[in-house]
Design an enzyme around this catalytic site. Sequence first.
Site, PDB file in Angstrom:
ATOM      1  CG  HIS A   1      -1.745  -1.257   1.330  1.00 15.58           C
ATOM      2  ND1 HIS A   1      -1.517  -2.222   2.278  1.00 15.58           N
ATOM      3  CD2 HIS A   1      -2.777  -1.717   0.564  1.00 15.58           C
ATOM      4  CE1 HIS A   1      -2.377  -3.212   2.113  1.00 15.58           C
ATOM      5  NE2 HIS A   1      -3.152  -2.936   1.080  1.00 15.58           N
TER       6      HIS A   1
ATOM      7  CG  PHE B   1     -10.278  -4.125  11.756  1.00  8.77           C
ATOM      8  CD1 PHE B   1      -9.844  -4.345  13.063  1.00  8.77           C
ATOM      9  CD2 PHE B   1      -9.359  -4.252  10.732  1.00  8.77           C
ATOM     10  CE1 PHE B   1      -8.522  -4.671  13.336  1.00  8.77           C
ATOM     11  CE2 PHE B   1      -8.037  -4.581  10.988  1.00  8.77           C
ATOM     12  CZ  PHE B   1      -7.616  -4.792  12.294  1.00  8.77           C
TER      13      PHE B   1
ATOM     14  CG  ASP C   1     -15.315  -3.341   6.797  1.00  8.03           C
ATOM     15  OD1 ASP C   1     -15.717  -4.529   6.719  1.00  8.03           O
ATOM     16  OD2 ASP C   1     -14.385  -2.902   6.097  1.00  8.03           O
TER      17      ASP C   1
ATOM     18  CG  ASP D   1      -9.919  -6.728   8.738  1.00  9.15           C
ATOM     19  OD1 ASP D   1      -9.491  -5.820   8.003  1.00  9.15           O
ATOM     20  OD2 ASP D   1     -11.082  -6.736   9.170  1.00  9.15           O
ATOM     21  CE1 TYR D   2      -4.673  -4.050   8.825  1.00  9.34           C
ATOM     22  CE2 TYR D   2      -2.516  -5.083   8.971  1.00  9.34           C
ATOM     23  CZ  TYR D   2      -3.412  -4.120   9.393  1.00  9.34           C
ATOM     24  OH  TYR D   2      -3.030  -3.224  10.376  1.00  9.34           O
TER      25      TYR D   2
ATOM     26  CG  ASP E   1      -5.340  -5.563   0.608  1.00 13.14           C
ATOM     27  OD1 ASP E   1      -5.908  -4.456   0.685  1.00 13.14           O
ATOM     28  OD2 ASP E   1      -4.189  -5.771   1.044  1.00 13.14           O
TER      29      ASP E   1
END
Length: 341
Positions: A53, A237, A239, A314-315, A319
């Site tokens: 990123h 997280f 969302d 999560d990451y 992605d």
Amino acid sequence: MEAFLNPKDSAKFITENSQDVYVEEDGVRKVAEMLFDKVLEKDFSVAGWKSSHELNPQVVSEDAVNWVFLVDTLNFSFWSECEDLKCLVKYKDKMYSGYWSLCAAVNRALDEGIPITSASYYATMTLEQVRHAFRSDTDVPMPLLEERHHVLNETGTVLLEKFGGSFLTCVKQSGKSAKKLVQLIVENFPSFRDESTFQGTKVAFYKRAQILAADTWSVLEGKGDGCFSDISSVTIFADYRIPQVLVHLGAMKYSEELIKKLKEGIKLYSGDKQEVEIRGCSIWCCELICNHLLDLYKKKGENMSEKINAVLLDYYLWDYARDHREDMKGIPFHRVRCIYY
């Protein structure tokens, strides 16, 4: 006063009592098997936060920690009302949408000489200054600019009054504990109190508080003040993208009533029963995926507890959702406008 369940316990309780969202055991196992080889790749590591990123800070510094704090203070509600009309921010000849439009706007402001990551600046920013700093390069503005203005002023004031204007002070007070850091954030910064009530029980998700702890761990590369030995206490997280990808991958399922509502574009509200179920089941689903992954490696005689956790999952899934957006078009995400995610 009755305490809120922590996100992990909240998720388990919600999943056990959910009526419109279901965690699919077979799907969970399949996702774990799909990810088995991925966890050895650089993308599935703390290093991937920087290497994958380009807008994220690439150095370890106090400025980088304060960048993370500002961005996660504003890390909410980027979805577009219409897929063809989006808020886009141009930075270094590239257009960014969604969450990355926020990061691009912050970096653009810094390049323009605006001290946007300084608490003494954003504690007193006017709405007009906020509109300018986070201006869109299309006719569609960034959502909830007035709410972002309020959150910036409030958060900056607290950071100045309690932590000398630097989030690194708060990080140091956590004593290298992610759990303690989340607690400090929630106790001191009102906009991070992502809480609800489900079937008479107080539940918490703490999406932004947890991602702030996780991003702090990542920007500090898990070293020094960011050496959180309990990073696995942090959940995913909750969302609107992670639930969508979990349903797409078959690890989670919605009731016919809920899927119909989402396909019709009906907005949910923060605290709605179905909204709470979506978020809670997503967290628990990912806990189970992590557990299955660890078990798969255990059967091979490998202990991967240092390399597999909900943060890195999560990451990776976030992605994945971005890279497979076309494939996932048939799965609607739940639409909620709020400051919590």
